[in-house]
Design a protein around this motif. Structure first.
Motif, PDB file in Angstrom:
ATOM      1  N   ASP A 328       0.830  -1.208   0.000  1.00 23.05           N
ATOM      2  CA  ASP A 328       0.000   0.000   0.000  1.00 23.05           C
ATOM      3  C   ASP A 328       0.866   1.260   0.000  1.00 23.05           C
ATOM      4  OD1 ASP A 328      -2.290  -1.477  -0.041  1.00 23.05           O
ATOM      5  OD2 ASP A 328      -2.623  -1.390   2.132  1.00 23.05           O
ATOM      6  N   ALA A 329       1.976   1.226   0.758  1.00 22.71           N
ATOM      7  CA  ALA A 329       2.850   2.396   0.820  1.00 22.71           C
ATOM      8  C   ALA A 329       3.494   2.665  -0.539  1.00 22.71           C
ATOM      9  CB  ALA A 329       3.920   2.203   1.892  1.00 22.71           C
ATOM     10  N   LEU A 330       3.958   1.605  -1.202  1.00 19.00           N
ATOM     11  CA  LEU A 330       4.608   1.787  -2.503  1.00 19.00           C
ATOM     12  C   LEU A 330       3.612   2.262  -3.559  1.00 19.00           C
ATOM     13  CD1 LEU A 330       6.971  -1.350  -2.583  1.00 19.00           C
ATOM     14  CD2 LEU A 330       7.517   1.003  -1.938  1.00 19.00           C
ATOM     15  N   LEU A 331       2.437   1.635  -3.596  1.00 18.81           N
ATOM     16  CA  LEU A 331       1.434   2.062  -4.574  1.00 18.81           C
ATOM     17  C   LEU A 331       0.883   3.435  -4.244  1.00 18.81           C
ATOM     18  CD1 LEU A 331      -0.470  -1.293  -5.179  1.00 18.81           C
ATOM     19  CD2 LEU A 331       1.354  -0.268  -6.540  1.00 18.81           C
ATOM     20  N   GLY A 332       0.738   3.739  -2.962  1.00 21.51           N
ATOM     21  CA  GLY A 332       0.279   5.067  -2.574  1.00 21.51           C
ATOM     22  C   GLY A 332       1.248   6.148  -3.019  1.00 21.51           C
ATOM     23  N   ASN A 333       2.574   5.842  -2.992  1.00 20.84           N
ATOM     24  CA  ASN A 333       3.558   6.801  -3.473  1.00 20.84           C
ATOM     25  C   ASN A 333       3.391   7.074  -4.964  1.00 20.84           C
ATOM     26  OD1 ASN A 333       4.768   7.330  -1.048  1.00 20.84           O
ATOM     27  ND2 ASN A 333       6.370   5.778  -1.294  1.00 20.84           N
ATOM     28  N   VAL A 334       3.024   6.013  -5.714  1.00 16.44           N
ATOM     29  CA  VAL A 334       2.816   6.202  -7.148  1.00 16.44           C
ATOM     30  C   VAL A 334       1.682   7.203  -7.387  1.00 16.44           C
ATOM     31  CG1 VAL A 334       2.135   5.083  -9.294  1.00 16.44           C
ATOM     32  CG2 VAL A 334       3.714   3.929  -7.730  1.00 16.44           C
ATOM     33  N   PHE A 335       0.571   7.039  -6.664  1.00 15.05           N
ATOM     34  CA  PHE A 335      -0.562   7.930  -6.838  1.00 15.05           C
ATOM     35  C   PHE A 335      -0.272   9.336  -6.313  1.00 15.05           C
ATOM     36  CE2 PHE A 335      -2.551   3.846  -7.338  1.00 15.05           C
ATOM     37  CZ  PHE A 335      -3.595   4.059  -8.220  1.00 15.05           C
ATOM     38  N   ALA A 336       0.590   9.422  -5.269  1.00 11.16           N
ATOM     39  CA  ALA A 336       0.865  10.715  -4.655  1.00 11.16           C
ATOM     40  C   ALA A 336       1.883  11.527  -5.441  1.00 11.16           C
ATOM     41  CB  ALA A 336       1.359  10.526  -3.214  1.00 11.16           C
ATOM     42  N   HIS A 337       2.811  10.872  -6.122  1.00  9.63           N
ATOM     43  CA  HIS A 337       3.932  11.575  -6.736  1.00  9.63           C
ATOM     44  C   HIS A 337       3.867  11.594  -8.270  1.00  9.63           C
ATOM     45  CE1 HIS A 337       6.020  12.037  -2.916  1.00  9.63           C
ATOM     46  NE2 HIS A 337       5.758  10.757  -2.643  1.00  9.63           N
ATOM     47  N   THR A 338       2.851  11.018  -8.860  1.00  4.28           N
ATOM     48  CA  THR A 338       2.723  11.044 -10.320  1.00  4.28           C
ATOM     49  C   THR A 338       1.363  11.620 -10.693  1.00  4.28           C
ATOM     50  OG1 THR A 338       1.845   8.781 -10.403  1.00  4.28           O
ATOM     51  CG2 THR A 338       4.240   9.039 -10.582  1.00  4.28           C
ATOM     52  N   PRO A 339       1.264  12.281 -11.818  1.00  6.72           N
ATOM     53  CA  PRO A 339      -0.032  12.856 -12.227  1.00  6.72           C
ATOM     54  C   PRO A 339      -1.005  11.776 -12.669  1.00  6.72           C
ATOM     55  CG  PRO A 339       1.627  13.203 -13.924  1.00  6.72           C
ATOM     56  CD  PRO A 339       2.358  12.622 -12.752  1.00  6.72           C
ATOM     57  N   ASP A 340      -2.276  12.112 -12.690  1.00  3.80           N
ATOM     58  CA  ASP A 340      -3.293  11.165 -13.147  1.00  3.80           C
ATOM     59  C   ASP A 340      -2.982  10.721 -14.575  1.00  3.80           C
ATOM     60  OD1 ASP A 340      -4.470  11.551 -10.753  1.00  3.80           O
ATOM     61  OD2 ASP A 340      -6.119  12.806 -11.474  1.00  3.80           O
ATOM     62  N   GLY A 341      -3.290   9.464 -14.876  1.00  2.00           N
ATOM     63  CA  GLY A 341      -3.041   8.909 -16.196  1.00  2.00           C
ATOM     64  C   GLY A 341      -1.670   8.284 -16.345  1.00  2.00           C
ATOM     65  N   THR A 342      -0.805   8.363 -15.295  1.00  2.00           N
ATOM     66  CA  THR A 342       0.535   7.763 -15.373  1.00  2.00           C
ATOM     67  C   THR A 342       0.439   6.255 -15.148  1.00  2.00           C
ATOM     68  OG1 THR A 342       1.541   9.791 -14.540  1.00  2.00           O
ATOM     69  CG2 THR A 342       2.858   7.779 -14.430  1.00  2.00           C
ATOM     70  N   PRO A 343       0.863   5.433 -16.119  1.00  2.00           N
ATOM     71  CA  PRO A 343       0.799   3.985 -15.922  1.00  2.00           C
ATOM     72  C   PRO A 343       1.872   3.517 -14.944  1.00  2.00           C
ATOM     73  CG  PRO A 343       1.826   4.484 -18.014  1.00  2.00           C
ATOM     74  CD  PRO A 343       1.374   5.791 -17.465  1.00  2.00           C
ATOM     75  N   PHE A 344       1.645   2.373 -14.343  1.00  2.00           N
ATOM     76  CA  PHE A 344       2.647   1.775 -13.458  1.00  2.00           C
ATOM     77  C   PHE A 344       2.547   0.258 -13.571  1.00  2.00           C
ATOM     78  CE2 PHE A 344      -1.152   2.242 -10.908  1.00  2.00           C
ATOM     79  CZ  PHE A 344      -1.240   1.054 -10.180  1.00  2.00           C
ATOM     80  N   ALA A 345       3.611  -0.419 -13.106  1.00  2.00           N
ATOM     81  CA  ALA A 345       3.701  -1.878 -13.205  1.00  2.00           C
ATOM     82  C   ALA A 345       4.134  -2.441 -11.867  1.00  2.00           C
ATOM     83  CB  ALA A 345       4.681  -2.286 -14.300  1.00  2.00           C
ATOM     84  N   VAL A 346       3.594  -3.612 -11.547  1.00  2.00           N
ATOM     85  CA  VAL A 346       3.934  -4.331 -10.311  1.00  2.00           C
ATOM     86  C   VAL A 346       4.348  -5.736 -10.711  1.00  2.00           C
ATOM     87  CG1 VAL A 346       3.142  -5.138  -8.065  1.00  2.00           C
ATOM     88  CG2 VAL A 346       2.286  -2.969  -8.986  1.00  2.00           C
ATOM     89  N   SER A 347       5.525  -6.162 -10.241  1.00  2.00           N
ATOM     90  CA  SER A 347       5.998  -7.515 -10.559  1.00  2.00           C
ATOM     91  C   SER A 347       6.522  -8.174  -9.297  1.00  2.00           C
ATOM     92  CB  SER A 347       7.100  -7.464 -11.622  1.00  2.00           C
ATOM     93  OG  SER A 347       8.251  -6.801 -11.120  1.00  2.00           O
ATOM     94  N   LEU A 348       6.416  -9.488  -9.248  1.00  2.00           N
ATOM     95  CA  LEU A 348       6.910 -10.289  -8.124  1.00  2.00           C
ATOM     96  C   LEU A 348       7.564 -11.524  -8.686  1.00  2.00           C
ATOM     97  CD1 LEU A 348       7.090 -10.738  -5.036  1.00  2.00           C
ATOM     98  CD2 LEU A 348       4.914 -11.969  -5.190  1.00  2.00           C
ATOM     99  N   THR A 349       8.866 -11.700  -8.434  1.00  2.00           N
ATOM    100  CA  THR A 349       9.622 -12.832  -8.985  1.00  2.00           C
ATOM    101  C   THR A 349       9.615 -14.007  -8.026  1.00  2.00           C
ATOM    102  OG1 THR A 349      11.695 -12.020  -8.050  1.00  2.00           O
ATOM    103  CG2 THR A 349      11.096 -11.244 -10.247  1.00  2.00           C
ATOM    104  N   ALA A 350      10.089 -15.136  -8.520  1.00  2.00           N
ATOM    105  CA  ALA A 350      10.084 -16.360  -7.706  1.00  2.00           C
ATOM    106  C   ALA A 350      11.049 -16.283  -6.537  1.00  2.00           C
ATOM    107  CB  ALA A 350      10.424 -17.564  -8.594  1.00  2.00           C
ATOM    108  N   ASP A 351      12.074 -15.428  -6.619  1.00  2.00           N
ATOM    109  CA  ASP A 351      13.014 -15.310  -5.512  1.00  2.00           C
ATOM    110  C   ASP A 351      12.601 -14.240  -4.503  1.00  2.00           C
ATOM    111  OD1 ASP A 351      13.378 -13.280  -7.250  1.00  2.00           O
ATOM    112  OD2 ASP A 351      15.564 -13.405  -7.350  1.00  2.00           O
TER     113      ASP A 351
END
Length: 409
Positions: A328-351
């Motif tokens: 939530d903190a990481l995604l909240g930073n995306v919404f707080a520090h980027t303008p509306d319409g800015t795409p973002f990506a979330v990935s989680l690797t096996a390690d």
């Protein structure tokens, strides 16, 4: 420390023993030589009265009756008794002198007997080196054994002393490591010298003070979190009063999520002691759930979300509540520090590497510093994420934007 103390005591004992035993050994040898010379001189002096009154013809019988080999040099004629050459010491004794002189293999003792009408008779005896050093070797062995025994006694005493010191220091080290491992009930037993007892008392006082501070902090956090329940209750009532059922359900769901977060914060704050890396959760499930939650807001603000998750389950040594708060903190930073319409990506690797990347303006100034923010927030989001994982890395994307990488294991 025990080895160093043992080495110090050994070196000191050896120096002291060398300082005392070497002169003592030399003195013993000198005493043994003097004893042998005095004994031989006394026996030779006992023959002087007889040599002064015995006829020249009877001097051979005088020499043969002595307890040690004696050579008699008459005023005229060959020597009688034990065969021996006429040495310079004998020549000096013939002039009326008595002396002891060094010779090959020992010492010779010569006595000049005056008062005879025919001249001076010289009595000579020889003390071999074996007799001069008789008993010296045994005395030296006794001294050596005594020195070794003293060194061993010193080592034993030093080891006992070092053991008491090392045991107290080891206990202090063990207690400090236990305190560092969040065992705040660990206490040291004061033992050893006064200085170490003072250190143990100070360490125990520090541990107690840490417990008091943590208890106060937990109570303050719990109290602050509890105060949030009142506005949440009011917000829930407002949500339930909405005319649109779908909108009411959506707002109520958000309120429920916030209330669960507050309840989890209260429980975490009231834990008796932190237990890092003891909990475990499925990282794939938690990340998927939190991304789905934020996807609703992303859709409202025109943001494209790209999700790349490893097939679960993916166990990581992080509590589900802590991982959810970090996401939530990481995604909240995306919404707080980027303008509306800015795409973002979330990935989680096996390690267990979680990456959140956006295509915004990049990292703001002061990003990554606790309490620093350029968007009017508390600046603690990245710190929450950092404490949930093993390591947090901030970097800039090649095409612009920010990349946050969180290692979960």
């Amino acid at each position: 420390m025990r080895q160093r103390l043992a080495l110090l005591v050994t070196a000191t004992a050896c120096l002291v023993l060398v300082a005392f035993l070497v002169p003592l050994a030399v003195l013993i040898r000198a005493v043994a030589e003097d004893r042998a010379v005095v004994t031989a001189t006394g026996e030779l002096q006992g023959l002087v009265p007889l040599a002064a009154t015995t006829d020249t013809a009877d001097l051979a019988a005088l020499a043969s009756g002595a307890s040690r080999p004696v050579t008699v040099y008459p005023p005229d004629g060959p020597p009688v008794g034990a065969p021996a050459p006429r040495t310079p010491a004998v020549e000096l004794a013939a002039r009326g002198r008595s002396l002891t002189a060094e010779a090959d293999g020992g010492r010779e003792i010569v006595v000049g007997v005056q008062g005879r009408p025919d001249g001076t008779v010289v009595l000579r005896t020889f003390v071999p080196a074996e007799e001069l050093t008789r008993g010296v070797t045994r005395a030296w062995l006794v001294l050596a054994a005594l020195g070794v025994a003293l060194v061993l006694v010193g080592l034993f005493v030093a080891d006992r002393l070092a053991r008491s010191l090392v045991a107290a220091i080891t206990e202090l080290s063990t207690v400090s490591h236990r305190l560092a491992g969040a065992e705040l009930d660990a206490r040291a037993t004061p033992a050893g010298p006064a200085e170490l007892r003072d250190v143990a008392g100070a360490l125990n006082h520090l541990a107690g003070r840490i417990q008091d501070l943590l208890r106060e902090e937990r109570e303050q956090v719990a109290d602050l979190s509890h105060r949030l329940r009142t506005p949440l209750t009011a917000l829930r009532l407002e949500a339930e009063a909405l005319a649109d059922p779908a909108e009411a359900a959506r707002v109520t769901s958000g309120v429920d999520a916030v209330e669960r977060a507050v309840s989890g914060l209260i429980r975490a704050a009231r834990r008796a002691a932190p237990a890092p890396f003891l909990a475990e959760c499925d990282a794939a499930a938690v990340v998927r759930d939190r991304v789905a939650f934020w996807s609703v807001l992303a859709e409202d603000t025109g943001r494209a979300v790209r999700l790349d998750l490893v097939p679960g389950p993916l166990p990581v040594p992080v509590a589900a509540e802590d991982l959810a708060a970090a996401v939530d903190a990481l995604l909240g930073n995306v919404f707080a520090h980027t303008p509306d319409g800015t795409p973002f990506a979330v990935s989680l690797t096996a390690d267990g590497v979680l990456t959140v990347a956006d295509e915004g303006p990049g990292l703001p100034e002061g990003a990554g510093e606790r309490g620093e923010s350029s968007a009017g927030s508390t600046g603690l989001g990245l710190d929450i994420a950092r404490r949930a994982g093993r390591a947090l890395v901030l970097s800039a994307a090649p095409a612009g934007g920010a990349v946050v990488t969180l290692k979960l294991r």
